[in-house]
Each structure stands twice: as structure tokens, then as C-alpha cells.
Design an enzyme around this catalytic site. Structure first.
Site, PDB file in Angstrom:
ATOM      1  N   HIS A 157       0.870  -1.181   0.000  1.00 33.22           N
ATOM      2  CA  HIS A 157       0.000   0.000   0.000  1.00 33.22           C
ATOM      3  C   HIS A 157       0.902   1.224   0.000  1.00 33.22           C
ATOM      4  O   HIS A 157       1.954   1.216   0.673  1.00 33.22           O
ATOM      5  CB  HIS A 157      -0.842   0.073   1.292  1.00 33.22           C
ATOM      6  CG  HIS A 157      -2.175  -0.598   1.233  1.00 33.22           C
ATOM      7  ND1 HIS A 157      -2.701  -1.257   2.329  1.00 33.22           N
ATOM      8  CD2 HIS A 157      -3.108  -0.700   0.248  1.00 33.22           C
ATOM      9  CE1 HIS A 157      -3.901  -1.727   2.010  1.00 33.22           C
ATOM     10  NE2 HIS A 157      -4.168  -1.412   0.756  1.00 33.22           N
ATOM     11  N   CYS A 251      -2.725   3.225   9.036  1.00 34.34           N
ATOM     12  CA  CYS A 251      -3.772   2.279   8.623  1.00 34.34           C
ATOM     13  C   CYS A 251      -4.978   2.328   9.553  1.00 34.34           C
ATOM     14  O   CYS A 251      -6.110   2.099   9.132  1.00 34.34           O
ATOM     15  CB  CYS A 251      -3.232   0.848   8.621  1.00 34.34           C
ATOM     16  SG  CYS A 251      -1.842   0.587   7.545  1.00 34.34           S
TER      17      CYS A 251
HETATM   18  N1  ARG Z   1      -4.065  -7.026   6.655  1.00 33.09           N
HETATM   19  C1  ARG Z   1      -4.441  -5.822   6.000  1.00 33.09           C
HETATM   20  C2  ARG Z   1      -4.379  -5.989   4.496  1.00 33.09           C
HETATM   21  O1  ARG Z   1      -3.519  -6.683   4.025  1.00 33.09           O
HETATM   22  C3  ARG Z   1      -3.554  -4.710   6.438  1.00 33.09           C
HETATM   23  C4  ARG Z   1      -3.915  -3.403   5.829  1.00 33.09           C
HETATM   24  C5  ARG Z   1      -3.116  -2.294   6.400  1.00 33.09           C
HETATM   25  N2  ARG Z   1      -3.437  -1.096   5.741  1.00 33.09           N
HETATM   26  C6  ARG Z   1      -2.542  -0.356   5.051  1.00 33.09           C
HETATM   27  N3  ARG Z   1      -2.993   0.730   4.506  1.00 33.09           N
HETATM   28  N4  ARG Z   1      -1.317  -0.735   4.912  1.00 33.09           N
HETATM   29  O2  ARG Z   1      -5.187  -5.464   3.760  1.00 33.09           O
END
Ligand code: ARG
Length: 264
Positions: A157, A251
Site C-alpha cells: 500500500h 492504517c
Molecule cells: N491485513 C491488511 C491488508 O492486508 C492490512 C492493511 C493495512 N493497511 C494499510 N494501509 N497498509 O489489507
């Protein structure tokens, strides 16, 4: 924010997640509550969306939308496991007077991949958000949207590879970006802080800044020193349990820009 009542790692949709490694749910709740208190002590209003059983990643509420000038754009998740989160948060937007004009057509994971820097929105793609969602976002929010291609699966991300410090200043990890996207960052943000992997491995770039105080992972000590040297005030918070899911401070935090007060 969304309480981590049902937080767990029971599936793996990114390289950080190992369902055989246990999560300390009690500790996760303490860490998250401490983040809430940290925001309050910095003068922020914190409001909550109800957690939903069976949605262990809903605590990472930033992925469920982006809000600019009081206008929301809801998410559409890449993975089946998180798909239902979007609807719950969209309903919260609507109940609080934030209308997301349409359900998004293309996959976008909210502020996981959309990062607001002043009047511009930097938009990640490569792992989660569909590049076609970038134009969709630009049309909805009437903002310039700049596409950045992510290439390292550990930084899946945009908000794991880049942090926004104020309306002009960002910090980022160069190796997370494709060469042409790195060139865009270098050209637009010549004064950016270049992060070290020792810090990003603790999700140090997954930070929340008010332009002065920067809430960041307590383990990201090198980045904290870089921030201090540039006149920012690091506010360390430990979110180690959430790192097991590939998530951190940012997040867990969806910023409601242009919203005066909301009902929780
Ligand atoms: N386990 C979640 C996923 O893989 C974690 C998301 C964390 N969010 C972020 N914006 N990095 O989607």
C-alpha cells in the site's frame, strides 16, 4: 477509527501476515487505545465506526475511504476477505452526512493507496488499487491525482512506503517505487525525507502528522531523528501487534478532512 475488537491474523493477503503466528488481542487493544489517547492529547477529535465480527482487518479503517473537503469516496476492496468492510464504512459516511456520490466502479483501498498532500493526491497502484480508480477519484473529489507504481510486495500500500508530513513535505522509501514513479517524487518533492529500511520495516512511514507532531512507530528511531532534524516533533507509539497484519498507525486512522464535527 475502528476498535480492534475482532482483530486477528486468520488469512494472509500480504507478505507480513502469517496466520500461524499468534496475535495478542489484549495487547492490540491496549496499543490501539493508546493511539486514540495520543490523538486526543494532541487535540484531535476521534470518532468511531463499529467493528464487525468476521472482519478482522476492519481496524485498518483508512483503507475504507478518503475524505476531502467533507466529500467521501468509499472503497472497493481487492480481496474477498475485506470486501464487506467497504459497505459498513460507506454506511457510516452516509449516517454522518458524508455522501460518497457513487459506489466506486474500480478497486480502490482508500487512504491505503491515496495520500493527500496539500491540494494533490498521490495514488499508489501495483498491488491493490486499480489505476483506473485514480481517474475515478480525481473526478469525484476534483483534485489532481498523481499515479505512483509500487514494486516491492512488502510495501503493498502506498501508505507503507510514503508518509505525508505537511502540505509540501513527504518522506518515502525509494526502493518501493518503479523508476518512473521515483523520478516523479524526486521532481515534485526535492526536499523529501528519504527513509531507511530499518525504519520502514517497522512501518515507520505509516505515520500520521498534523504538520508539526508526527505520530509514528516507536521502533522507527532513525526516522524520528530525521524528523527532529527537520523541525518536526516525533510522537512515538508502539503498534507491534498490528504489524503482524502489515498495518500500523496510519492504517488505523482515516482522516476526516473538511468535516467540522461528526456524530459517532
Ligand atoms: N491485513 C491488511 C491488508 O492486508 C492490512 C492493511 C493495512 N493497511 C494499510 N494501509 N497498509 O489489507
Amino acid at each position: 477509527m475502528c476498535p480492534p475488537t475482532y482483530f486477528d491474523v486468520v488469512y494472509s493477503i500480504n507478505d507480513w501476515m502469517d496466520p500461524t503466528e499468534p496475535v495478542d488481542v489484549r495487547l492490540a487493544m491496549l496499543q490501539w487505545s493508546n493511539l486514540v489517547e495520543t490523538y486526543r492529547s494532541l487535540g484531535h477529535d476521534v470518532v468511531f465506526v463499529d467493528p464487525v465480527p468476521g472482519l478482522p482487518d476492519m481496524v485498518f479503517v483508512t483503507d475504507s475511504g478518503v475524505v476531502v473537503d467533507g466529500v467521501a469516496m468509499g472503497a472497493r476492496y481487492r480481496t474477498e476477505q475485506r470486501a464487506d468492510e467497504a459497505e459498513h464504512v460507506l454506511r457510516w459516511f452516509e449516517a454522518n452526512g458524508l455522501i460518497s456520490p457513487t459506489r466506486p466502479e474500480f478497486v480502490n483501498e482508500g487512504e491505503g493507496d491515496f495520500m493527500v498532500v496539500g491540494q494533490t493526491i498521490l495514488a499508489g497502484t501495483g498491488f491493490r488499487t486499480d489505476p483506473r480508480a485514480h481517474a475515478e477519484l480525481a473526478a469525484h473529489l476534483r483534485r489532481e491525482v498523481v499515479t505512483l507504481n509500487l514494486v516491492d510486495p512488502s510495501y503493498y500500500h502506498l501508505n507503507t512506503a510514503l508518509g505525508v508530513l505537511d502540505d509540501r513535505t513527504i518522506a518515502y522509501l525509494p526502493k518501493a517505487f518503479a523508476p518512473e514513479s521515483l523520478a516523479v517524487l524526486q521532481q515534485r518533492y526535492p526536499d523529501a525525507i528519504i527513509a531507511d529500511e530499518a525504519d520502514t520495516a517497522w512501518l515507520g512511514l505509516n505515520l500520521v502528522s498534523d504538520g508539526r507532531n508526527v505520530v509514528l512507530a516507536s521502533q522507527a528511531t532513525g526516522l524520528a531523528a530525521q524528523l527532529s532534524a527537520r523541525g518536526f516533533v516525533p510522537v512515538p507509539v508502539d503498534m507491534s501487534e498490528f504489524r503482524k497484519s502489515g498495518g500500523g498507525i496510519k492504517c488505523c486512522t482515516l482522516e476526516l478532512r473538511g468535516v467540522e464535527r461528526t456524530r459517532s
